[in-house]
Design a protein around this motif. Structure first.
Motif, PDB file in Angstrom:
ATOM      1  N   VAL B  13       0.832  -1.197   0.000  1.00 25.51           N
ATOM      2  CA  VAL B  13       0.000   0.000   0.000  1.00 25.51           C
ATOM      3  C   VAL B  13       0.869   1.250   0.000  1.00 25.51           C
ATOM      4  N   GLN B  14       0.447   2.236  -0.758  1.00 25.32           N
ATOM      5  CA  GLN B  14       1.072   3.556  -0.694  1.00 25.32           C
ATOM      6  C   GLN B  14       0.567   4.244   0.567  1.00 25.32           C
ATOM      7  N   GLU B  17      -3.131   5.592   1.446  1.00 22.47           N
ATOM      8  CA  GLU B  17      -4.205   4.890   0.751  1.00 22.47           C
ATOM      9  C   GLU B  17      -4.985   3.995   1.704  1.00 22.47           C
ATOM     10  N   ASP B  18      -6.130   3.524   1.203  1.00 21.14           N
ATOM     11  CA  ASP B  18      -6.963   2.601   1.975  1.00 21.14           C
ATOM     12  C   ASP B  18      -6.780   1.183   1.442  1.00 21.14           C
ATOM     13  N   THR B  77      -8.139   2.862   6.616  1.00 18.89           N
ATOM     14  CA  THR B  77      -8.082   4.092   5.828  1.00 18.89           C
ATOM     15  C   THR B  77      -6.793   4.852   6.127  1.00 18.89           C
ATOM     16  N   THR B  79      -3.586   4.657   5.255  1.00 18.49           N
ATOM     17  CA  THR B  79      -2.551   3.777   5.801  1.00 18.49           C
ATOM     18  C   THR B  79      -1.302   4.548   6.221  1.00 18.49           C
TER      19      THR B  79
END
Lengths: 114, 109
Positions: B13-14, B17-18, B77, B79
């Motif tokens: 995940v970036q 991001e969620d 949510t 992250t």
């Protein structure tokens, strides 16, 4: 703050040897569990222990394994004749209520069988 | 025996991001629990869901339990790097916990 402590943190043993892993609760709990986690894999239930007796056990928990609470405090998992595939992290956990199941894990013992 | 399946196995995940991880059981559960395990650490209890359709939130984490009490999800949510680790769902039935294989989360800053 640990819920339970476990000793040793790392155990190296030769195949065929017996090992005893120990779990020491911080306070007086009734429900205890042993789990194992092979490296990189999921956590697997071994056995639950309530009121000084085995409550449930999994298919993994065969005659090679035993649990006891010898002095009313320490909670032990014994593997009688270790195999290479017994190499894993072994976690002790304590529970609050049998019907709810939320559990609090100790730091684990890494068992390496050579 | 009871099987608990969890997907995806890995989630990259970036930061900001969620993402969502999903859990499905082959049998109806008494409750479902979620644990987080940091690299080299032990599973840490996050939450327990008991009622059909239950939704619980912990800051940026939202947990759901399906109507049939056979599936669950964890949605995170925005992250952060502190979210790194493996998230396990665990189904409780017949006084035993069955863990899913976990979703291992890495975060790109």
């Amino acid at each position: 703050e640990p819920e339970v402590t476990q000793t040793p943190s790392h155990q190296v043993t030769q195949m065929g040897q017996e090992v005893i892993l120990r779990c020491v609760p911080i306070s007086n709990h009734l429900y205890f569990y042993w789990y194992r986690q092979i490296l990189g894999q999921k956590v697997e239930f071994l056995v639950s222990f309530y009121n000084n007796e085995i409550s449930e056990k999994s298919e993994i928990f065969d005659d090679q394994f035993s649990v006891e609470r010898p002095d009313g405090s320490n909670f032990t998992l014994k593997i009688r004749s270790t195999k290479l595939e017994d190499s894993a992290m072994y976690f002790c956990a304590r529970g609050i209520l049998r019907d709810l199941g939320e559990q609090y894990f100790g730091p684990g013992t890494r068992l390496t069988v050579t | 025996g009871q099987q608990v399946m969890q997907i995806p196995q890995y989630q990259h995940v970036q930061e900001g991001e969620d993402f969502t991880t999903y859990c499905n059981s082959s049998t109806t559960l008494s409750n479902i629990q979620w644990y987080k395990q940091r690299p080299g650490g032990h599973p840490v209890f996050l939450i327990q869901l008991v009622k059909s359709g239950e939704v619980k939130k912990q800051k940026r984490l939202t947990f759901q339990f399906g109507e049939a009490k056979k599936n669950s999800s964890l949605h995170i949510t925005a992250t952060q790097t502190t979210d790194v680790g493996t998230y396990f769902c665990a189904g409780f039935r017949d006084y035993k916990l069955s863990f899913g294989a976990g979703t291992t989360v890495t975060v790109r800053a």
